[in-house]
Scaffold this motif. Structure first.
Motif, PDB file in Angstrom:
ATOM      1  N   ARG A  15      46.478  14.270   2.101  1.00  0.00           N
ATOM      2  CA  ARG A  15      46.863  14.121   0.688  1.00  0.00           C
ATOM      3  C   ARG A  15      48.292  13.663   0.487  1.00  0.00           C
ATOM      4  NH1 ARG A  15      45.611  19.971  -1.001  1.00  0.00           N
ATOM      5  NH2 ARG A  15      46.956  19.460  -2.750  1.00  0.00           N
ATOM      6  N   PRO A  34      50.022   7.457 -10.719  1.00  0.00           N
ATOM      7  CA  PRO A  34      48.703   7.512 -11.357  1.00  0.00           C
ATOM      8  C   PRO A  34      47.952   8.806 -11.025  1.00  0.00           C
ATOM      9  CG  PRO A  34      48.759   5.848  -9.613  1.00  0.00           C
ATOM     10  CD  PRO A  34      50.140   6.372  -9.736  1.00  0.00           C
ATOM     11  N   ASN A  35      46.856   9.046 -11.730  1.00  0.00           N
ATOM     12  CA  ASN A  35      46.017  10.211 -11.457  1.00  0.00           C
ATOM     13  C   ASN A  35      45.609  10.207  -9.983  1.00  0.00           C
ATOM     14  OD1 ASN A  35      44.532   9.846 -14.667  1.00  0.00           O
ATOM     15  ND2 ASN A  35      45.847  11.506 -14.033  1.00  0.00           N
ATOM     16  N   GLY A  36      45.733  11.374  -9.369  1.00  0.00           N
ATOM     17  CA  GLY A  36      45.320  11.515  -7.974  1.00  0.00           C
ATOM     18  C   GLY A  36      46.305  10.951  -6.965  1.00  0.00           C
ATOM     19  N   ALA A  37      47.492  10.527  -7.432  1.00  0.00           N
ATOM     20  CA  ALA A  37      48.464   9.877  -6.535  1.00  0.00           C
ATOM     21  C   ALA A  37      49.099  10.856  -5.554  1.00  0.00           C
ATOM     22  CB  ALA A  37      49.553   9.208  -7.366  1.00  0.00           C
ATOM     23  N   GLY A  38      49.233  12.119  -5.973  1.00  0.00           N
ATOM     24  CA  GLY A  38      49.860  13.104  -5.093  1.00  0.00           C
ATOM     25  C   GLY A  38      51.082  13.798  -5.679  1.00  0.00           C
ATOM     26  N   LYS A  39      51.261  13.714  -7.012  1.00  0.00           N
ATOM     27  CA  LYS A  39      52.431  14.344  -7.643  1.00  0.00           C
ATOM     28  C   LYS A  39      52.389  15.863  -7.478  1.00  0.00           C
ATOM     29  CE  LYS A  39      51.290  12.564 -11.634  1.00  0.00           C
ATOM     30  NZ  LYS A  39      50.060  11.864 -11.159  1.00  0.00           N
ATOM     31  N   THR A  40      51.233  16.451  -7.830  1.00  0.00           N
ATOM     32  CA  THR A  40      51.090  17.904  -7.692  1.00  0.00           C
ATOM     33  C   THR A  40      51.219  18.299  -6.223  1.00  0.00           C
ATOM     34  OG1 THR A  40      49.670  18.048  -9.625  1.00  0.00           O
ATOM     35  CG2 THR A  40      49.484  19.853  -8.038  1.00  0.00           C
ATOM     36  N   SER A  41      50.618  17.494  -5.340  1.00  0.00           N
ATOM     37  CA  SER A  41      50.693  17.799  -3.911  1.00  0.00           C
ATOM     38  C   SER A  41      52.147  17.820  -3.454  1.00  0.00           C
ATOM     39  CB  SER A  41      49.899  16.769  -3.104  1.00  0.00           C
ATOM     40  OG  SER A  41      48.557  16.740  -3.539  1.00  0.00           O
ATOM     41  N   GLU A 151      53.913  18.734 -14.822  1.00  0.00           N
ATOM     42  CA  GLU A 151      53.567  18.332 -16.183  1.00  0.00           C
ATOM     43  C   GLU A 151      54.080  19.310 -17.251  1.00  0.00           C
ATOM     44  OE1 GLU A 151      49.623  16.877 -16.748  1.00  0.00           O
ATOM     45  OE2 GLU A 151      49.392  16.354 -14.643  1.00  0.00           O
ATOM     46  N   HIS A 183      53.361  12.170 -17.267  1.00  0.00           N
ATOM     47  CA  HIS A 183      52.421  11.072 -17.451  1.00  0.00           C
ATOM     48  C   HIS A 183      52.935  10.039 -18.449  1.00  0.00           C
ATOM     49  CE1 HIS A 183      49.132  11.858 -14.805  1.00  0.00           C
ATOM     50  NE2 HIS A 183      49.109  13.121 -15.160  1.00  0.00           N
TER      51      HIS A 183
END
Ligand SMILES: Nc1ncnc2c1ncn2[C@@H]1O[C@H](COP(=O)(O)OP(=O)(O)OP(=O)(O)O)[C@@H](O)[C@H]1O
Length: 242
Positions: A15, A34-41, A151, A183
Motif C-alpha cells: 500500500r 486521488p481516492n485510494g492513493a495512500g494518504k491515510t496509509s 481529512e 480533498h
C-alpha cells in the motif's frame, strides 16, 4: 534546522512504498492525492499505527519505543472516520486524548471548539460535523508536537473550515508540526507545503502553489485547470481505470 518529524523508509506492504519525509516544527503540510492513493496509509504509517518497515522519530525520539503516555505528547492521529458508536459524552471523549485527568484542559478545548452545548451529550447522538469537532479537540488535548490529521476539513461548514485552519495554525505557534490530508485542492493555499501521494508513493513535495500548477497533480487526479476551476482531462477519458 533539525526537522521535528523524521520518517525514514516508512512503508506498508502493498500500500505504501518506502518513503522518507522530514517536517519542521511550525510547518503545516497538506497531503493530497486521488481516492485510494495512500494518504491515510502514509498518515497511519507516520503515526506508527501501521508500519511494516522504516522508522519515525519526533524531536529525535523514536516513536516506537515511547510509552503510550509519552506518545500522546509526541503525536496524535485524527482518523478520517467520524463513526463514533460509543454512548460516551463528548467531554469524556475529549479527555481520552490526555494521559492524565485534566478537567481544566478539557474545558479549554470545549470553549475553543465551541462545544459547550454538546459537551454532555453522547457522541453517538451528534451530527458528523459536531463529532469532527469533538475528535479534533481530543487530538489537540495533549498539545502534541505532531498532529496527523486525516481529512480534518471534511464534513465541516465554511465557518468551521476556516476556524479549524485557524486553530491548527495556532498550534504551530507553539512549535507543532501538522500534516493534514485534504480533498479540496483550494484548501492547500492555507498550508506551507503540499505533498502529492499517488499510487502508494510520495510523487511530489512542493509549495502549495507550485503543486497546484504541476503536471504531476494534473496527471494524478486526471484533471486539468479550466479558468477558475478544474475539468476532467481529455486524456483521462482515453485511459482505462487504474
Ligand atoms: N486495511 C487495508 N487492507 C488492505 N488494503 C487497504 C487497507 N486500507 C486501505 N487499503 C488499500 O490501500 C490503498 C490506499 O488506501 P488509503 O486509505 O491510504 O487511500 P487514501 O488516499 O486515503 O484514499 P481516500 O482518498 O479514498 O480516503 C487503497 O488501494 C486501499 O484499497
Amino acid at each position: 534546522m533539525t526537522p521535528l518529524l523524521k520518517a525514514q523508509q516508512v512503508a506498508i506492504d502493498g500500500r505504501l512504498s518506502p518513503a522518507d519525509l522530514e517536517v519542521d516544527a511550525g510547518q503545516m503540510v497538506a497531503v493530497v492525492g486521488p481516492n485510494g492513493a495512500g494518504k491515510t496509509s502514509l498518515l497511519r504509517a507516520l503515526a506508527g499505527i501501521e508500519l511494516d518497515s522504516g522508522g519515525v522519530s519526533i524531536d529525535g525520539e523514536d516513536i516506537a519505543s515511547a510509552s503510550p503516555a509519552r506518545r500522546m505528547h509526541l503525536l496524535s492521529f485524527l482518523p478520517a472516520t467520524r463513526g463514533l458508536v460509543w454512548p460516551i459524552n463528548a467531554r469524556d471523549v475529549i479527555g481520552l486524548g490526555l494521559p492524565t485527568r485534566d478537567p481544566e484542559r478539557v474545558d479549554e478545548l470545549i470553549e475553543l471548539l465551541e462545544l459547550d452545548p454538546l459537551a454532555n451529550r453522547p457522541v453517538n447522538s451528534l451530527s458528523t460535523g459536531e463529532r469532527s469537532r469533538v475528535l479534533l479537540a481530543r487530538a489537540l488535548a495533549a498539545k502534541p508536537q505532531v498532529l496527523l490529521l486525516d481529512e480534518p476539513l471534511s464534513n465541516l461548514d465554511p465557518y468551521w473550515v476556516i476556524k479549524t485552519l485557524q486553530i491548527v495554525r495556532e498550534a504551530t505557534v507553539y512549535g507543532c508540526a501538522v500534516l493534514a490530508s485534504l480533498h479540496d485542492l483550494a484548501q492547500m493555499r492555507a498550508f506551507d507545503r503540499a505533498i502529492l501521494v499517488n499510487e502508494g508513493t510520495v510523487a511530489a513535495d512542493r509549495t502549495p502553489m507550485e503543486l497546484m500548477h504541476s503536471p504531476e497533480l494534473a496527471d494524478a487526479f486526471r484533471i486539468e485547470s479550466s479558468g477558475e476551476g478544474w475539468r476532467i482531462s481529455p486524456a483521462a477519458d482515453r485511459r482505462s481505470s487504474r
